[in-house]
Design a protein around this motif. Structure first.
Motif, PDB file in Angstrom:
ATOM      1  N   MET A  12      -4.953  -0.257  -8.635  1.00 54.56           N
ATOM      2  CA  MET A  12      -4.478  -1.286  -7.703  1.00 54.56           C
ATOM      3  C   MET A  12      -4.971  -1.014  -6.284  1.00 54.56           C
ATOM      4  O   MET A  12      -5.467  -1.914  -5.598  1.00 54.56           O
ATOM      5  CB  MET A  12      -2.941  -1.349  -7.720  1.00 54.56           C
ATOM      6  N   CYS A  93       4.451  -0.383  -2.084  1.00 53.76           N
ATOM      7  CA  CYS A  93       3.994  -1.321  -3.119  1.00 53.76           C
ATOM      8  C   CYS A  93       4.093  -0.725  -4.524  1.00 53.76           C
ATOM      9  O   CYS A  93       3.864  -1.440  -5.508  1.00 53.76           O
ATOM     10  CB  CYS A  93       2.548  -1.750  -2.855  1.00 53.76           C
ATOM     11  N   SER A  94       4.402   0.570  -4.639  1.00 47.65           N
ATOM     12  CA  SER A  94       4.522   1.183  -5.964  1.00 47.65           C
ATOM     13  C   SER A  94       5.746   0.604  -6.676  1.00 47.65           C
ATOM     14  O   SER A  94       6.711   0.195  -6.034  1.00 47.65           O
ATOM     15  CB  SER A  94       4.712   2.700  -5.830  1.00 47.65           C
ATOM     16  N   VAL A 120       4.270  -5.400  -6.542  1.00 50.99           N
ATOM     17  CA  VAL A 120       3.212  -6.369  -6.657  1.00 50.99           C
ATOM     18  C   VAL A 120       2.951  -6.727  -8.113  1.00 50.99           C
ATOM     19  O   VAL A 120       3.234  -5.938  -9.005  1.00 50.99           O
ATOM     20  CB  VAL A 120       1.970  -5.733  -5.970  1.00 50.99           C
ATOM     21  N   THR A 121       2.455  -7.934  -8.337  1.00 57.80           N
ATOM     22  CA  THR A 121       1.976  -8.291  -9.666  1.00 57.80           C
ATOM     23  C   THR A 121       0.642  -9.010  -9.531  1.00 57.80           C
ATOM     24  O   THR A 121       0.342  -9.582  -8.489  1.00 57.80           O
ATOM     25  CB  THR A 121       3.009  -9.143 -10.444  1.00 57.80           C
ATOM     26  N   HIS A 230      -6.453  -2.056 -17.356  1.00 58.18           N
ATOM     27  CA  HIS A 230      -6.025  -2.815 -16.174  1.00 58.18           C
ATOM     28  C   HIS A 230      -4.665  -2.296 -15.725  1.00 58.18           C
ATOM     29  O   HIS A 230      -4.381  -2.208 -14.546  1.00 58.18           O
ATOM     30  CB  HIS A 230      -5.923  -4.308 -16.507  1.00 58.18           C
ATOM     31  N   PHE A 231      -3.810  -1.978 -16.706  1.00 58.09           N
ATOM     32  CA  PHE A 231      -2.467  -1.434 -16.444  1.00 58.09           C
ATOM     33  C   PHE A 231      -2.183  -0.493 -17.614  1.00 58.09           C
ATOM     34  O   PHE A 231      -2.220  -0.914 -18.769  1.00 58.09           O
ATOM     35  CB  PHE A 231      -1.457  -2.592 -16.370  1.00 58.09           C
ATOM     36  N   LEU A 235       2.176   3.794 -17.439  1.00 60.16           N
ATOM     37  CA  LEU A 235       2.913   3.187 -16.313  1.00 60.16           C
ATOM     38  C   LEU A 235       3.866   2.097 -16.783  1.00 60.16           C
ATOM     39  O   LEU A 235       4.934   1.908 -16.186  1.00 60.16           O
ATOM     40  CB  LEU A 235       1.941   2.655 -15.253  1.00 60.16           C
TER      41      LEU A 235
HETATM   42  P1  NAP Z   1      -3.276   4.412 -11.220  1.00 56.37           P
HETATM   43  O1  NAP Z   1      -4.584   3.753 -11.387  1.00 56.37           O
HETATM   44  O2  NAP Z   1      -2.807   5.361 -12.262  1.00 56.37           O
HETATM   45  O3  NAP Z   1      -3.297   5.174  -9.795  1.00 56.37           O
HETATM   46  C1  NAP Z   1      -2.205   5.963  -9.418  1.00 56.37           C
HETATM   47  C2  NAP Z   1      -2.370   6.451  -7.987  1.00 56.37           C
HETATM   48  O4  NAP Z   1      -1.252   7.295  -7.667  1.00 56.37           O
HETATM   49  C3  NAP Z   1      -3.643   7.304  -7.766  1.00 56.37           C
HETATM   50  O5  NAP Z   1      -4.116   7.102  -6.456  1.00 56.37           O
HETATM   51  C4  NAP Z   1      -3.087   8.715  -7.933  1.00 56.37           C
HETATM   52  O6  NAP Z   1      -3.858   9.694  -7.261  1.00 56.37           O
HETATM   53  C5  NAP Z   1      -1.738   8.566  -7.256  1.00 56.37           C
HETATM   54  N1  NAP Z   1      -0.791   9.599  -7.666  1.00 56.37           N
HETATM   55  C6  NAP Z   1      -0.340   9.867  -8.919  1.00 56.37           C
HETATM   56  N2  NAP Z   1       0.536  10.895  -8.885  1.00 56.37           N
HETATM   57  C7  NAP Z   1       0.607  11.294  -7.589  1.00 56.37           C
HETATM   58  C8  NAP Z   1       1.350  12.311  -6.932  1.00 56.37           C
HETATM   59  N3  NAP Z   1       2.192  13.125  -7.582  1.00 56.37           N
HETATM   60  N4  NAP Z   1       1.208  12.430  -5.587  1.00 56.37           N
HETATM   61  C9  NAP Z   1       0.382  11.611  -4.902  1.00 56.37           C
HETATM   62  N5  NAP Z   1      -0.359  10.630  -5.474  1.00 56.37           N
HETATM   63  C10 NAP Z   1      -0.228  10.476  -6.817  1.00 56.37           C
HETATM   64  O7  NAP Z   1      -2.093   3.348 -11.038  1.00 56.37           O
HETATM   65  P2  NAP Z   1      -2.169   1.807 -10.634  1.00 56.37           P
HETATM   66  O8  NAP Z   1      -2.404   1.008 -11.874  1.00 56.37           O
HETATM   67  O9  NAP Z   1      -3.058   1.644  -9.467  1.00 56.37           O
HETATM   68  O10 NAP Z   1      -0.640   1.554 -10.222  1.00 56.37           O
HETATM   69  C11 NAP Z   1      -0.129   1.979  -8.955  1.00 56.37           C
HETATM   70  C12 NAP Z   1       1.308   1.452  -8.821  1.00 56.37           C
HETATM   71  O11 NAP Z   1       1.288   0.012  -8.885  1.00 56.37           O
HETATM   72  C13 NAP Z   1       2.249   1.909  -9.947  1.00 56.37           C
HETATM   73  O12 NAP Z   1       3.541   2.079  -9.439  1.00 56.37           O
HETATM   74  C14 NAP Z   1       2.199   0.747 -10.933  1.00 56.37           C
HETATM   75  O13 NAP Z   1       3.352   0.692 -11.735  1.00 56.37           O
HETATM   76  C15 NAP Z   1       2.092  -0.428  -9.969  1.00 56.37           C
HETATM   77  N6  NAP Z   1       1.449  -1.630 -10.523  1.00 56.37           N
HETATM   78  C16 NAP Z   1       0.335  -1.544 -11.315  1.00 56.37           C
HETATM   79  C17 NAP Z   1      -0.263  -2.707 -11.802  1.00 56.37           C
HETATM   80  C18 NAP Z   1      -1.476  -2.693 -12.700  1.00 56.37           C
HETATM   81  O14 NAP Z   1      -1.703  -3.716 -13.374  1.00 56.37           O
HETATM   82  N7  NAP Z   1      -2.281  -1.638 -12.741  1.00 56.37           N
HETATM   83  C19 NAP Z   1       0.278  -3.960 -11.459  1.00 56.37           C
HETATM   84  C20 NAP Z   1       1.384  -4.011 -10.624  1.00 56.37           C
HETATM   85  C21 NAP Z   1       1.964  -2.837 -10.168  1.00 56.37           C
HETATM   86  P3  NAP Z   1      -5.152  10.370  -7.975  1.00 56.37           P
HETATM   87  O15 NAP Z   1      -6.310   9.462  -7.649  1.00 56.37           O
HETATM   88  O16 NAP Z   1      -5.245  11.695  -7.344  1.00 56.37           O
HETATM   89  O17 NAP Z   1      -4.866  10.430  -9.451  1.00 56.37           O
END
Ligand code: NAP
Length: 290
Positions: A12, A93-94, A120-121, A230-231, A235
């Motif tokens: 994201m 936004c998390s 966010v969605t 994508h997700f 998570l």
């Molecule tokens: P992601 O690709 O797994 O990325 C996670 C991020 O969090 C990375 O930057 C990671 O850093 C960081 N992180 C993980 N553990 C950490 C820690 N202990 N301390 C500091 N940073 C840490 O996840 P994402 O899909 O982008 O999702 C991010 C958030 O948005 C989540 O809360 C998710 O539920 C929410 N969300 C996701 C989506 C989706 O479709 N993907 C949609 C809406 C909302 P590193 O790079 O070092 O691993």
């Protein structure tokens, strides 16, 4: 123009930062894995810590994995909170629990700063093309002040109420996604065993009163066996668990979601935790002997 700091360059965050840059914002970043950040955004200044980022920014947006990541980013000794001051704003936004969101808001207020939750969605593609939907919680005046910033990454920001209401809304939404996706996977599996082509099933669904862009999107991915993330399943299970915990606090049984979470847990046990949530179809298929 505001100096914007961004924390978390995951699926994201990468798209959200690109949207901010496209819209002319001056952005500084921090990510747990520094090399990943440098490889993605070589031209952007990288702060030494969340605290240093906040010191150099008027507003810091965070989009990291889970409650543990948010705790680290906000409350650690070198976290954002340590640099909070009057006039500074933090945007979460998390997807985390309403309780954590409220604790964050109170901590920033105690230092004369402000925090807005804005889960966010829209997923990976919405982040990439700037069409996200934000669900905010907190001071309505802060929502209004930050709306142009949010709208540079999305199409709408809906104010849901006081701190925690955005998180609650987000958990309701991901609970619904869980039902839709698992229902689609069960239906497609029975159709496949019965010799009904997946293309026909999807065509009828999309022509019906229960059509949804979500069925079209995830149905096409399943048809193509394209499980590019994508997700992630990890998570979504985090969000299902947050929803079940929230409901338990309210003494509200969620038998449907509890059962569905076990299907996604099975996917994690089978090594699919990092795969896209649509890969859960493989668990349903294996259970059906396919
Ligand atoms: P992601 O690709 O797994 O990325 C996670 C991020 O969090 C990375 O930057 C990671 O850093 C960081 N992180 C993980 N553990 C950490 C820690 N202990 N301390 C500091 N940073 C840490 O996840 P994402 O899909 O982008 O999702 C991010 C958030 O948005 C989540 O809360 C998710 O539920 C929410 N969300 C996701 C989506 C989706 O479709 N993907 C949609 C809406 C909302 P590193 O790079 O070092 O691993």
């Amino acid at each position: 123009m505001q100096r914007v700091g961004f924390i978390g360059l995951g699926i994201m965050g990468q798209g959200m930062v690109s949207s901010l840059i496209r819209n002319g914002y001056s952005v500084r970043v921090w990510n747990r894995s520094r090399e990943k950040a440098r490889a993605l955004f070589r031209e952007l200044p990288f702060a030494e810590s969340p605290r240093a980022l906040a010191e150099q920014s008027d507003v810091v947006i965070s989009c990291v994995a889970d409650p543990a990541a948010v705790e680290r980013v906000v409350f650690a000794e070198d976290g954002v909170l340590a640099a909070a001051r009057p006039g500074f704003a933090y945007v979460e936004c998390s997807t985390v629990s309403p309780g954590l969101v409220r604790r964050i808001a109170q901590a920033f207020e105690a230092r004369g700063a402000q925090a807005l939750e804005a889960p966010v969605t829209g997923s990976k593609l919405g982040a990439q093309n700037g069409s996200l939907l934000f669900m905010t919680g907190g001071d309505p005046a802060l929502h209004s002040a930050l709306e142009p910033l949010l709208r540079s990454m999305g199409t709408r920001a809906i104010h849901c109420g006081e701190s925690g209401q955005g998180a609650l809304m987000k958990l309701v939404g991901n609970s619904l996604i869980s039902f839709m996706l698992e229902g689609l996977c069960e239906g497609l599996t029975v159709a496949r065993k019965g010799g009904l082509p997946i293309a026909t099933v999807l065509e009828v669904i999309q022509a019906a009163g229960f059509a949804s862009p979500y069925f079209a999107f995830k149905g096409a991915a399943i048809e193509a066996r394209d499980f590019d993330t994508h997700f992630s399943i990890d998570l979504l299970v985090k969000d299902q668990s947050l929803m079940l915990a929230e409901a338990a606090e309210q003494r509200t049984p969620l038998p449907g979601l509890a059962a569905i979470r076990e299907v996604f847990q099975a996917a994690r046990a089978q090594g699919l935790g990092a795969a896209d949530i649509s890969a859960v179809v493989q668990v349903v298929e294996r259970a059906a002997g396919l």
